[in-house]
Each structure stands twice: as structure tokens, then as C-alpha cells.
Design a protein around this motif. Structure first.
Motif, PDB file in Angstrom:
ATOM      1  N   GLY A 265      -4.653  20.324 -21.133  1.00  0.00           N
ATOM      2  CA  GLY A 265      -4.727  20.358 -22.587  1.00  0.00           C
ATOM      3  C   GLY A 265      -3.181  20.760 -23.133  1.00  0.00           C
ATOM      4  N   LEU A 266      -3.100  20.659 -24.317  1.00  0.00           N
ATOM      5  CA  LEU A 266      -1.795  21.427 -24.799  1.00  0.00           C
ATOM      6  C   LEU A 266      -1.845  22.892 -24.802  1.00  0.00           C
ATOM      7  N   HIS A 267      -2.852  23.503 -24.639  1.00  0.00           N
ATOM      8  CA  HIS A 267      -3.151  24.800 -24.385  1.00  0.00           C
ATOM      9  C   HIS A 267      -2.974  25.323 -23.073  1.00  0.00           C
ATOM     10  N   ARG A 268      -2.922  24.356 -22.057  1.00  0.00           N
ATOM     11  CA  ARG A 268      -2.638  24.438 -20.672  1.00  0.00           C
ATOM     12  C   ARG A 268      -3.866  24.628 -19.814  1.00  0.00           C
ATOM     13  N   ARG A 269      -5.032  24.422 -20.479  1.00  0.00           N
ATOM     14  CA  ARG A 269      -6.177  24.372 -19.911  1.00  0.00           C
ATOM     15  C   ARG A 269      -6.599  23.009 -18.969  1.00  0.00           C
ATOM     16  N   PHE A 270      -7.271  23.150 -18.020  1.00  0.00           N
ATOM     17  CA  PHE A 270      -7.581  21.648 -17.308  1.00  0.00           C
ATOM     18  C   PHE A 270      -8.801  21.202 -18.116  1.00  0.00           C
ATOM     19  N   LEU A 271      -8.543  20.120 -18.535  1.00  0.00           N
ATOM     20  CA  LEU A 271      -9.617  19.143 -19.288  1.00  0.00           C
ATOM     21  C   LEU A 271     -10.121  18.287 -18.090  1.00  0.00           C
ATOM     22  N   GLU A 272      -9.674  17.609 -16.952  1.00  0.00           N
ATOM     23  CA  GLU A 272     -10.210  16.712 -16.155  1.00  0.00           C
ATOM     24  C   GLU A 272      -9.430  17.127 -15.037  1.00  0.00           C
ATOM     25  N   VAL A 273     -10.123  16.890 -13.665  1.00  0.00           N
ATOM     26  CA  VAL A 273      -9.451  17.056 -12.408  1.00  0.00           C
ATOM     27  C   VAL A 273     -10.004  16.133 -11.423  1.00  0.00           C
ATOM     28  N   ASN A 274      -9.225  15.649 -10.495  1.00  0.00           N
ATOM     29  CA  ASN A 274      -9.940  14.572  -9.600  1.00  0.00           C
ATOM     30  C   ASN A 274     -10.388  15.474  -8.198  1.00  0.00           C
ATOM     31  N   PRO A 275     -11.056  14.890  -7.321  1.00  0.00           N
ATOM     32  CA  PRO A 275     -11.378  15.579  -5.978  1.00  0.00           C
ATOM     33  C   PRO A 275     -10.168  15.958  -5.187  1.00  0.00           C
ATOM     34  N   ALA A 276      -9.173  15.062  -5.253  1.00  0.00           N
ATOM     35  CA  ALA A 276      -7.937  15.381  -4.476  1.00  0.00           C
ATOM     36  C   ALA A 276      -7.316  16.709  -4.895  1.00  0.00           C
ATOM     37  N   LEU A 277      -7.196  17.125  -6.139  1.00  0.00           N
ATOM     38  CA  LEU A 277      -6.673  18.399  -6.630  1.00  0.00           C
ATOM     39  C   LEU A 277      -7.594  19.603  -6.234  1.00  0.00           C
ATOM     40  N   CYS A 278      -9.116  19.468  -6.274  1.00  0.00           N
ATOM     41  CA  CYS A 278      -9.921  20.402  -5.821  1.00  0.00           C
ATOM     42  C   CYS A 278      -9.797  20.604  -4.426  1.00  0.00           C
TER      43      CYS A 278
ATOM     44  N   ALA B 169     -15.658  23.126 -11.691  1.00  0.00           N
ATOM     45  CA  ALA B 169     -16.229  23.986 -12.554  1.00  0.00           C
ATOM     46  C   ALA B 169     -15.292  25.012 -12.627  1.00  0.00           C
ATOM     47  N   TRP B 170     -14.650  25.543 -11.568  1.00  0.00           N
ATOM     48  CA  TRP B 170     -13.807  26.729 -11.835  1.00  0.00           C
ATOM     49  C   TRP B 170     -12.688  26.304 -12.433  1.00  0.00           C
ATOM     50  N   LEU B 171     -12.112  25.301 -11.997  1.00  0.00           N
ATOM     51  CA  LEU B 171     -10.878  24.611 -12.654  1.00  0.00           C
ATOM     52  C   LEU B 171     -11.019  24.502 -14.217  1.00  0.00           C
ATOM     53  N   SER B 172     -11.962  23.850 -14.437  1.00  0.00           N
ATOM     54  CA  SER B 172     -12.384  23.674 -15.959  1.00  0.00           C
ATOM     55  C   SER B 172     -12.396  24.847 -16.951  1.00  0.00           C
ATOM     56  N   GLU B 173     -12.542  26.064 -16.207  1.00  0.00           N
ATOM     57  CA  GLU B 173     -12.700  27.233 -16.777  1.00  0.00           C
ATOM     58  C   GLU B 173     -11.274  27.917 -16.828  1.00  0.00           C
ATOM     59  N   HIS B 174     -10.339  27.419 -16.176  1.00  0.00           N
ATOM     60  CA  HIS B 174      -9.103  28.073 -15.897  1.00  0.00           C
ATOM     61  C   HIS B 174      -7.696  27.244 -16.515  1.00  0.00           C
ATOM     62  N   ASP B 175      -6.707  27.726 -16.445  1.00  0.00           N
ATOM     63  CA  ASP B 175      -5.421  27.247 -17.114  1.00  0.00           C
ATOM     64  C   ASP B 175      -4.817  26.792 -15.870  1.00  0.00           C
ATOM     65  N   GLU B 176      -3.656  25.875 -15.959  1.00  0.00           N
ATOM     66  CA  GLU B 176      -2.832  25.314 -14.986  1.00  0.00           C
ATOM     67  C   GLU B 176      -2.163  26.564 -14.374  1.00  0.00           C
ATOM     68  N   GLU B 177      -1.697  27.783 -15.325  1.00  0.00           N
ATOM     69  CA  GLU B 177      -1.132  28.756 -14.743  1.00  0.00           C
ATOM     70  C   GLU B 177      -1.995  29.681 -13.751  1.00  0.00           C
ATOM     71  N   ASP B 178      -3.031  29.534 -13.748  1.00  0.00           N
ATOM     72  CA  ASP B 178      -3.703  30.227 -12.791  1.00  0.00           C
ATOM     73  C   ASP B 178      -3.770  29.703 -11.304  1.00  0.00           C
TER      74      ASP B 178
ATOM     75  N   ASP C 279       6.374  32.819  -9.751  1.00  0.00           N
ATOM     76  CA  ASP C 279       7.628  32.680  -9.936  1.00  0.00           C
ATOM     77  C   ASP C 279       7.785  31.332 -10.911  1.00  0.00           C
ATOM     78  N   ASP C 280       6.647  30.323 -10.540  1.00  0.00           N
ATOM     79  CA  ASP C 280       6.827  28.910 -11.074  1.00  0.00           C
ATOM     80  C   ASP C 280       6.238  28.610 -12.479  1.00  0.00           C
ATOM     81  N   VAL C 281       5.726  29.879 -12.979  1.00  0.00           N
ATOM     82  CA  VAL C 281       5.084  29.821 -14.333  1.00  0.00           C
ATOM     83  C   VAL C 281       6.181  29.482 -15.442  1.00  0.00           C
ATOM     84  N   GLU C 282       6.984  30.296 -15.533  1.00  0.00           N
ATOM     85  CA  GLU C 282       8.039  30.130 -16.621  1.00  0.00           C
ATOM     86  C   GLU C 282       8.719  28.935 -16.427  1.00  0.00           C
TER      87      GLU C 282
END
Length: 490
Positions: A368-381, A389-398, A403-406
């Protein structure tokens, strides 16, 4: 006077022998039956019989058969006279009682009752004239009283003239009347023409009812109906009025442009005649639910005159009468054919995208525009060692290395600012066990038809092995030897 007449006849009958005056005693008794009550008539009848007997004894008529016949005739006449007097008195009493009840009713009726002469002179007015229209009957009786307002007086006069010319006994008209305080109210007048024996007009009796509230309600209803009709006739949706058997009784003009039919071609036909055969079971079930009085909505395919079908959003609302009885149904159809096809295409696209995500070897995510995971595929998991479930409750920055966040934020800011549609860069992801995974991070921004941003589509390709090889090639020999020694010491 009647008693004196009887006594006079008796005296003459006694003093004039040979002259039979007994039959003349009928006259006072019959007169009493005509002008007096039953009591006086009875007393005179008894007195006449008594005087007749005395006269017969004095004159020596008693043994005579003729005398007794005359006396019996006198008795019969007396009895008939008493009965007639009783009938006359009863009739008068009933008439008086009826007049009293009529007067009581007229004095207390809500309607105004007027009796006028043919020239308009008011002969009598009920007391309700003061209560309803403010006019005092004592002030207007005897005058040429015009209750109808000036703007409706000509029409009222025309109705009266027509009734007289056509020999009608009654007529009714509605007009505006003028109140004593200058206000105007609507009234419905029912008039009866009272004629004399020779057929000439004797008077006019009018019953006037205040119908202002009714007229205002009718005018408001007519105005609303006109507004609704204008809305229906100018709406882009097609509107049908159907009876309780679902036969079309009225159709808005838009049926010609939407479906190709003339309105006359639709009137009287059943609604199911135009429904696609695959949708008829659904439509029939929804029509049964609409009988309960609730708004019913569904989608169906409606037949065009050309033979094709178009998808319609259908709203069914029961049409109820004033007493709540079912009169029919109002059915509104909105063309959603393009919307249905777009939804179908979108569904196919979503299924294709889901299939591509689920089957992809690389990690993929919708962010999402707020950087939260909306959908993920099994390969990313698998790549980050996390469940969906864990990814859908967290942001990509997590899952990014600190050093790669900014740099990742700067990439997204450039895409939102319109400087490109996608960017690719190498970054590190932090796995659940704390280890690092090098990936090629591709970020694309998806926008809607108006150019507004919707969400990011991200792809993560594992390049950890190639990154290690690259690092090994660029590391100086002295550093490699030092690292190898440290590993042996350890």
C-alpha cells in the motif's frame, strides 16, 4: 262554538215537532275532527249521542226503527270522526317532532345549509355559517347573500342556470368562498332545486362543506405526481409501473433509447417475457420477496428489441394505496452492461495476477501507499522466513535492512512524484532468523484511470549467491588471507 251548535240543533229538534234534525248533529262532530283534537271530537260525539237520545224521548221517536238507524249512523260518524282526529293529531305530532329533529341536526351539522330565493335573497341559514365561514346568520338572512368568491361566481351561476335549464333536481360544484374576515376557502356545494306545484322554482337549498384541507392535499398530491412523472420521464434509468400480476401498465420514455421499444409495444406484457431464460428463476424468487413490501435489488439480463440482452441493475419497490393495499410495483432498470463486462475482465485479470504471483519463483508483494503489505506470494514468505499473516500485519520496512530503509523511501517518493513508473535497486532483507538476503528490489506504481496512485507492486529476486561471488572477486588477497586465518583460529 261547536258545543253551541249541538245545543242549538237539539233545541230546534225539540221545539219543532215533525222536523227531524238529528242528522245535522253530524256537522259539529265532523268539524271537530277537522279542526280539534281527538279528545274534543270524542266529547262532542258523546254529547251528540246523548242529545239524540233525549230528543228521541221527548219527541216520541224511540220506538221508531228509523230513529234508531239515524242514531246508529250518528254513532258511526262520531267514531270515524274521533279516529280521523286521532290520525290528524298523530301526523301533526310526528311532523313537529321531525321538524325539531331536522332543526337540531341543521343547528349542529358541520356543513353549512342555506335556503335562498331564486333572486339570491337568503331566506334561512344554519348556525354553522358563523362557525365555518364567520358570517352571522342574523346579519345576512334577508339580504342578497353571495358566499362564492368573485372569481368563481360566474362558474357557480353557470352551474345553477344549467340545472334550471335541464330540469335537474340537484347539482354539485366546487368553488372558492369568501369568509367574513376576508380569507378564502375551498367549498363543495350540493344544491337542491325546490319547485312549486306548477313547476316554477320556489327556492334553492344548498349544503356547503369546507374542503380546503382536501383540496390542498389533492393539489400537493398532483404536484408530487407531476414531479415524479417528470423525474421518471427524464431519468436515464428505465422505469416501469406494473400491476400485481407483473404486467406492464406504464413505461418511461427512456425504454425507446435503452431497449429500442415503443412504449405501446410493452404495455400489457409480462415482465418475465423480457428476462433472459437463465435469470428467470432468480427474478421470480426476488419478485416473491418484493411482495412482502421491501425494496428488492438484483442484476439480470433484459431483452432488447434487436434480440440482444443487456445487463441491468433492477430495483423493485411495492406501490401501495392510501390504505396500504398493494396496487402494483415500481421497477427501475439501470444499464450496467459495461460495468458487468469490466467486472468480469477485472476478475479475469485478478485471477491471472493471482496465478502469476502464486506460481512465481521470485518473491512478489502488493504494498500500500502507507508501505504495509497488502498481498504476498509464497516465494516471498520463504525468502524472509515469515508466514502471510505476519507479513500482512507489518510494513515493508520491517523486513528491510536498516541501511536500506531510507533509499527505499526515496524510490517511492520519486515514483509518487511522477518521476517514472518503476525503479530497480539491490537491497538486503532481514530473515526471521536474523540472517540477510540480498535481492534485486523492483518497485512499480499502479495508478487508476485518472492518474491517482493506488498501490505499489514489488518483486524480490534473490541475488545472495551472486553478491557473494562479486564480493569475493573484489576483496584484496591480504584481506582474504586474514579472514581465512581468523576462521582457522576460531
Amino acid at each position: 262554538m261547536l258545543v253551541g251548535s249541538l245545543v242549538g240543533i237539539f233545541v230546534l229538534d225539540v221545539t219543532l215537532p215533525g222536523v227531524v234534525l238529528l242528522p245535522f248533529m253530524y256537522v259539529p262532530v265532523v268539524a271537530a275532527a277537522t279542526f280539534a283534537g281527538p279528545r274534543i271530537t270524542g266529547l262532542l260525539a258523546a254529547m251528540a249521542l246523548a242529545l239524540g237520545l233525549v230528543s228521541g224521548e221527548i219527541n216520541g221517536y224511540v220506538p221508531s226503527q228509523d230513529y234508531w238507524l239515524r242514531l246508529a249512523g250518528l254513532a258511526l260518524v262520531a267514531a270515524i270522526a274521533v279516529y280521523l282526529a286521532h290520525l290528524s293529531t298523530s301526523r301533526e305530532r310526528r311532523l313537529v317532532a321531525g321538524e325539531q329533529r331536522l332543526r337540531l341536526m341543521l343547528d349542529n351539522t358541520a356543513d353549512v345549509v342555506l335556503r335562498s330565493a331564486p333572486d339570491g335573497t337568503l331566506l334561512w341559514a344554519s348556525p354553522s355559517l358563523r362557525r365555518v365561514f364567520g358570517w352571522d346568520p342574523d346579519d345576512v338572512v334577508g339580504t342578497v347573500f353571495r358566499l362564492t368568491s368573485s372569481q368563481d361566481r360566474r362558474a357557480a351561476r353557470a352551474a345553477f342556470t344549467d340545472a334550471v335549464a335541464t330540469q335537474r333536481a340537484e347539482y354539485t360544484h366546487r368553488s372558492i368562498v369568501a369568509c367574513a374576515d376576508g380569507a378564502q376557502r375551498w367549498a363543495e356545494t350540493s344544491s337542491t332545486l325546490v319547485r312549486a306545484v306548477d313547476g316554477s322554482l320556489e327556492s334553492l337549498v344548498s349544503s356547503i362543506r369546507d374542503v380546503t384541507a382536501q383540496v390542498e392535499a389533492e393539489q400537493e398530491l398532483a404536484q408530487r405526481e407531476q414531479q415524479y412523472r417528470l423525474l421518471a420521464e427524464n431519468a436515464t434509468d428505465a422505469v416501469f409501473l406494473m400491476d400485481c400480476e407483473w404486467a406492464i401498465k406504464w413505461a418511461s420514455p427512456t425504454v425507446a433509447t435503452q431497449f429500442g421499444y415503443e412504449r405501446d409495444e410493452l404495455l400489457g406484457r409480462q415482465r418475465l417475457d423480457f428476462v433472459h431464460f437463465e435469470d428467470r428463476r432468480l427474478v421470480t424468487a426476488n419478485q416473491l420477496r418484493a411482495v412482502s413490501g421491501q425494496l428488492e435489488r438484483h442484476e439480470e439480463r433484459f431483452a432488447l428489441k434487436s434480440g440482444d440482452y443487456r445487463w441491468m441493475d433492477v430495483a423493485i419497490r411495492p406501490f401501495l394505496g392510501e390504505g396500504g393495499q398493494m396496487l402494483g410495483y415500481i421497477v427501475a432498470l439501470r444499464d450496467i452492461d459495461q460495468e458487468v463486462h469490466v467486472r468480469a475482465a477485472l476478475g479475469r485479470s485478478e485471477r491471472t495476477f493471482r496465478l502469476a504471483m502464486d506460481g512465481a519463483a521470485e518473491g512478489m508483494a502488493v504494498v500500500g501507499l502507507h508501505r504495509r503489505f497488502l498481498e504476498v506470494n509464497p516465494a516471498l514468505c520463504r525468502l524472509v522466513g515469515r508466514d502471510p499473516a505476519w507479513l500482512s500485519e507489518h510494513d515493508e520496512e520491517d523486513v528491510l535492512h536498516p541501511d536500506d530503509v531510507e533509499p527505499a523511501r526515496q524510490v517511492r517518493d520519486r515514483l509518487l512524484g511522477g518521476r517514472g513508473d518503476h525503479e530497480t535497486r539491490a537491497c538486503r532483507l532481514v530473515r526471521a532468523d536474523g540472517s540477510l538476503v540480498w535481492v534485486t528490489h523492483s518497485v512499480g506504481l499502479l495508478r487508476d484511470d485518472d492518474g491517482l496512485p493506488l498501490f505499489f507492486v514489488c518483486q524480490y529476486q534473490d541475488i545472495t549467491q551472486s553478491q557473494r561471488l562479486q564480493t569475493a572477486k573484489t576483496t584484496p588477497p591480504a584481506v582474504k588471507a586474514d579472514l581465512a586465518g581468523r576462521r582457522r583460529d576460531a
